[in-house]
Write a protein that holds these residues in place. Structure first.
Motif, mmCIF file in Angstrom:
data_model
loop_
_atom_site.group_PDB
_atom_site.id
_atom_site.type_symbol
_atom_site.label_atom_id
_atom_site.label_comp_id
_atom_site.label_asym_id
_atom_site.label_seq_id
_atom_site.Cartn_x
_atom_site.Cartn_y
_atom_site.Cartn_z
ATOM 1 N N VAL A 186 36.963 15.312 -60.552
ATOM 2 C CA VAL A 186 36.583 16.556 -59.876
ATOM 3 C C VAL A 186 35.671 17.383 -60.782
ATOM 4 O O VAL A 186 34.678 17.971 -60.319
ATOM 5 N N ILE A 187 35.989 17.419 -62.077
ATOM 6 C CA ILE A 187 35.139 18.147 -63.018
ATOM 7 C C ILE A 187 33.744 17.535 -63.056
ATOM 8 O O ILE A 187 32.732 18.252 -63.075
ATOM 9 N N ASN B 108 28.048 17.730 -61.625
ATOM 10 C CA ASN B 108 26.890 17.151 -60.926
ATOM 11 C C ASN B 108 26.282 18.149 -59.948
ATOM 12 O O ASN B 108 25.050 18.214 -59.797
ATOM 13 N N LYS B 109 27.143 18.912 -59.272
ATOM 14 C CA LYS B 109 26.632 19.932 -58.348
ATOM 15 C C LYS B 109 25.819 20.980 -59.101
ATOM 16 O O LYS B 109 24.747 21.403 -58.640
ATOM 17 N N GLN C 166 20.564 23.180 -60.684
ATOM 18 C CA GLN C 166 19.609 23.481 -61.748
ATOM 19 C C GLN C 166 18.327 22.681 -61.574
ATOM 20 O O GLN C 166 17.225 23.194 -61.805
ATOM 21 N N SER C 167 18.470 21.414 -61.136
ATOM 22 C CA SER C 167 17.280 20.582 -60.913
ATOM 23 C C SER C 167 16.424 21.128 -59.779
ATOM 24 O O SER C 167 15.180 21.121 -59.857
ATOM 25 N N ALA C 168 17.093 21.617 -58.708
ATOM 26 C CA ALA C 168 16.343 22.189 -57.588
ATOM 27 C C ALA C 168 15.588 23.445 -58.021
ATOM 28 O O ALA C 168 14.432 23.662 -57.641
#
Length: 333
Positions: free
Chosen positions: A253-254, A259-260, A265-267
């Motif tokens: 879950v962490i 990843n989210k 941040q990538s977007a």
């Protein structure tokens, strides 16, 4: 500190109130057996007990040290030392308090040395005094009473651990990150509890055959305690495995949450890169035409020249950038 000391014969206690140590040692020669109970005795007290009852020095040394696992030792004089680990759940701190009981078992005396607050034995003594038919079997009956109380005290600990694990499990499998430190702490407590429970099976298993300290009349009661201990052992082992699974799920879950965050941040970085890419040629054009060279000043003399050199000069780099980006996207597809 001496908590209680009594002489038992013919299935009953022979006097009221505690008995002095010297008198207790003398009663060992009068039939029946003496049960001496000590709580966190000082080295001087243990030395007096050793001299009065002739205990082996290694047994006395073992009784004064804390152990992680239960064990049983037989000595040449016939005295047996059984070390038990006790446990009690503290609701306020949500932690397991542990203790230790060392039992010196001989034909004519039983000496119990308690360490830690989770090692109370008054209930075991009272229960045994209410069973004269078991008291008549000899000093081995005290070991049954102690084992029965210790194993019975494990069940509430198992239940409270199960409650804590269910709370953590519900949090993790709902997709919410649980405190990893709490899971590690619960698993450590379950492991420590397992070390108290599992080795006791071997210690108790040795008592399931008829012997001087395990007469035939006591065997059904010892087997009943052994069955309860087997159930506790299975539950604690299952809790350890479940906590391992919960810990792995929490780490997953962490990772998903990380990843989210990385995707967000990538977007953001992608949008900033596009804006920077668009303004880079525009900044170059504006900066170039903002120079005070004579040719630029002399040839931009009207609105038409200003429009062609400024607006068109800004639109062409944007158009060229748009065409180039579309070509790159097609190639990547």
């Amino acid at each position: 500190m001496i908590v209680d000391c009594a002489h038992y014969r013919d299935g009953s206690r022979q006097h009221e109130g505690p008995m002095p140590l010297e008198a207790a040692a003398a009663r060992c020669t009068q039939g029946g057996f003496v049960w001496l109970g000590l709580f966190e005795p000082s080295p001087e007290e243990m030395e007096r007990v050793q001299e009065s009852f002739g205990l082996h020095e290694l047994a006395v040394e073992d009784a004064q040290a804390l152990h992680l696992r239960p064990k049983a030792e037989q000595y040449e004089d016939g005295t047996e030392l059984i070390i038990l680990r006790t446990a009690r759940y503290d609701d306020e701190r949500e932690e397991i308090d542990t203790g230790e009981i060392s039992v010196f078992l001989a034909e004519h005396f039983v000496i119990t040395v308690r360490q830690g607050i989770a090692s109370e034995l008054a209930g075991a003594r009272g229960r045994l005094e209410g069973r004269p038919e078991l008291l008549r079997t000899g000093s081995g009956s005290t070991l049954w009473a102690i084992l029965d109380q210790v194993v019975d005290s494990y069940s509430p600990v198992v239940a409270e651990l199960e409650h804590d694990i269910e709370q953590i499990e519900a949090t993790v499998f709902s997709g919410t990150v649980a405190p990893t430190e709490r899971i590690y702490f619960l698993r450590r407590e379950a492991t420590d509890f397992y070390r108290a429970v599992h080795p006791l099976l071997a210690v108790l298993g040795r008592r399931l055959q008829p012997s001087a300290s395990s007469p035939t009349d006591l065997l059904p009661y010892l087997r009943d305690v052994h069955d309860h201990l087997l159930l506790v052992n299975e539950e604690v082992a299952a809790q350890r495995d479940l906590l391992t699974t919960v810990l792995e799920a929490n780490i997953a879950v962490i990772s998903v949450e990380q990843n989210k965050i990385t995707l967000r941040q990538s977007a953001i970085m992608e949008r900033l890169t596009i804006v920077a890419t668009v303004f880079l040629p525009l900044s170059f054009v504006v900066g170039f035409f903002g120079q005070n060279f004579g040719w630029l000043v002399d040839h931009i003399s009207g609105f038409a020249a200003f429009l062609s050199l400024s607006v068109v000069g800004l639109l062409l780099p944007c158009l060229a950038l748009y065409v180039w980006l579309r070509q790159q996207r097609r190639r990547s597809v």
